[in-house]
Scaffold this motif. Structure first.
Motif, PDB file in Angstrom:
ATOM      1  N   TYR A 157       0.841  -1.205   0.000  1.00  0.00           N
ATOM      2  CA  TYR A 157       0.000   0.000   0.000  1.00  0.00           C
ATOM      3  C   TYR A 157       0.877   1.256   0.000  1.00  0.00           C
ATOM      4  CZ  TYR A 157      -3.898   3.078   1.314  1.00  0.00           C
ATOM      5  OH  TYR A 157      -4.849   4.071   1.339  1.00  0.00           O
ATOM      6  N   ASP A 158       1.896   1.274   0.860  1.00  0.00           N
ATOM      7  CA  ASP A 158       2.811   2.420   0.916  1.00  0.00           C
ATOM      8  C   ASP A 158       3.622   2.544  -0.363  1.00  0.00           C
ATOM      9  OD1 ASP A 158       2.068   3.332   3.431  1.00  0.00           O
ATOM     10  OD2 ASP A 158       3.533   2.090   4.478  1.00  0.00           O
ATOM     11  N   ARG A 187       1.518   4.164  -3.043  1.00  0.00           N
ATOM     12  CA  ARG A 187       1.413   5.606  -2.777  1.00  0.00           C
ATOM     13  C   ARG A 187       2.700   6.336  -3.167  1.00  0.00           C
ATOM     14  NH1 ARG A 187      -1.393   6.693   3.064  1.00  0.00           N
ATOM     15  NH2 ARG A 187       0.222   5.264   3.831  1.00  0.00           N
ATOM     16  N   ARG A 192       5.535   4.768   5.597  1.00  0.00           N
ATOM     17  CA  ARG A 192       5.265   5.421   4.313  1.00  0.00           C
ATOM     18  C   ARG A 192       6.452   6.221   3.798  1.00  0.00           C
ATOM     19  NH1 ARG A 192       0.124   9.532   3.254  1.00  0.00           N
ATOM     20  NH2 ARG A 192       0.540   9.933   1.032  1.00  0.00           N
ATOM     21  N   LYS A 240       8.704   6.388   0.026  1.00  0.00           N
ATOM     22  CA  LYS A 240       8.759   7.636  -0.727  1.00  0.00           C
ATOM     23  C   LYS A 240      10.199   8.013  -1.060  1.00  0.00           C
ATOM     24  CE  LYS A 240       7.323  12.510  -0.375  1.00  0.00           C
ATOM     25  NZ  LYS A 240       8.665  13.140  -0.400  1.00  0.00           N
TER      26      LYS A 240
END
Length: 305
Positions: free
Chosen positions: A39-40, A43, A127, A131
């Motif tokens: 999920y992270d 994103r 998260r 990134k």
């Protein structure tokens, strides 16, 4: 430039945990730690994930994880096989353990076609970690050296109250680049500090709890695979004969060889998120509580997929 892909090492036997912990839910909706990582990753920008698993676990893994995420991200599978060894070598009699994290990544070498991130299936990275590793892989290219990256965490934030852990202990220069990494396979809490042993507990050495450690969240260019393959060949010649049943070829070891040879740099990207994971069954309540708090803060929806 090819888009970065995510490689998830999920072939671990889970011997200390007592089962296939990669498919064990950590919330009431059936989500696993690996679901939160994917999920992270989505994103952060990842469009493809490669699961490195054992062939015998394929059906369970597809049912519990792969089928749930394939509508959200491209999915491929690679199988870590004990027999996938250098030409001319043979599997030592009685060998059961996989050949380690470097071998796990090599298991996907035929389907990795560009830069890639590597993570463990049973670690929660947060998260921000996805990134910053995605940004590095998207913006960085090799030149006269390989330009790798690693997300680093403080050792004290990665220990468990329920036993020992394995960590890559990192040394950094003033510019934030990795200069050395040593795999310690048995680190324990020691009051407010930490200690490690290399002789099965006969003796211990104190270690700084603020040390930066690798949790196997790496960012590599495709060229890493050729280097890892050569390292694996040397491992079979030099290391396996002395410890044929348990020797493992670790990712940090391959990286350290490249640093020593001045063939690569590794930018250490520090995440402010707290790492947590399930090494032992007793760790699970803490992980479940941490996930619940993150959901209450709005970091994640109640059900991911």
């Amino acid at each position: 430039m090819d888009k970065p892909v995510l490689v998830i090492m999920a072939a671990g036997m889970g011997s200390r945990y007592g089962g296939l912990k990669q498919i064990d839910p950590v919330d009431g909706q059936g989500n696993k730690i690996i679901d939160f990582s994917i999920y992270d990753a989505i994103r952060a920008g990842f469009k493809k994930v490669i699961f490195v698993i054992k062939k015998e676990n394929e059906q369970d893994f597809r049912t519990c994880i792969g089928n749930a995420v394939r509508d959200h991200i491209e999915v491929e599978y690679a199988f870590q096989e004990l027999t996938d060894i250098p030409e001319g070598e043979s599997v030592p009699e009685g060998r059961i353990k996989p050949w380690g994290t470097a071998h796990a990544v090599l298991s996907a070498r035929k389907i990795i076609d560009g830069p890639f991130a590597v993570i463990n299936a049973d670690d929660f990275y947060g998260r921000e970690a996805f990134k910053i590793i995605y940004e590095h892989l998207s913006e960085t290219v090799d030149d006269d050296k390989y330009r790798f990256a690693m997300v680093g965490y403080e050792l004290k934030n990665t220990l468990t109250d329920n036993g020992y852990v394995s960590r890559g202990i990192c040394s950094l220069n003033k510019d934030g680049y990795l200069t050395d990494i040593v795999e310690r396979t048995h680190i324990e809490k020691d009051g407010n500090g930490a200690k490690f042993t290399e002789d099965g507990g006969a003796s211990y050495t104190a270690i700084d709890p603020d040390s930066i450690v690798s949790m196997n969240m790496w960012g590599f260019s495709k060229g890493f695979l050729d280097e890892a393959l050569e390292s694996f060949k040397r491992f079979f010649k030099v290391t396996v004969p002395g410890n044929p049943l348990k020797a493992e070829c670790y990712l940090p070891g391959v990286v350290d060889e490249l640093l020593t040879a001045d063939k690569a740099t590794v930018k250490v990207l520090k995440s402010s998120d707290r790492w947590f994971g399930v090494t032992y069954k007793e760790d699970k309540p803490f992980v479940e509580g941490s996930i619940r708090k993150l959901k209450e803060k709005g970091e994640y929806p109640e059900k991911l997929w």
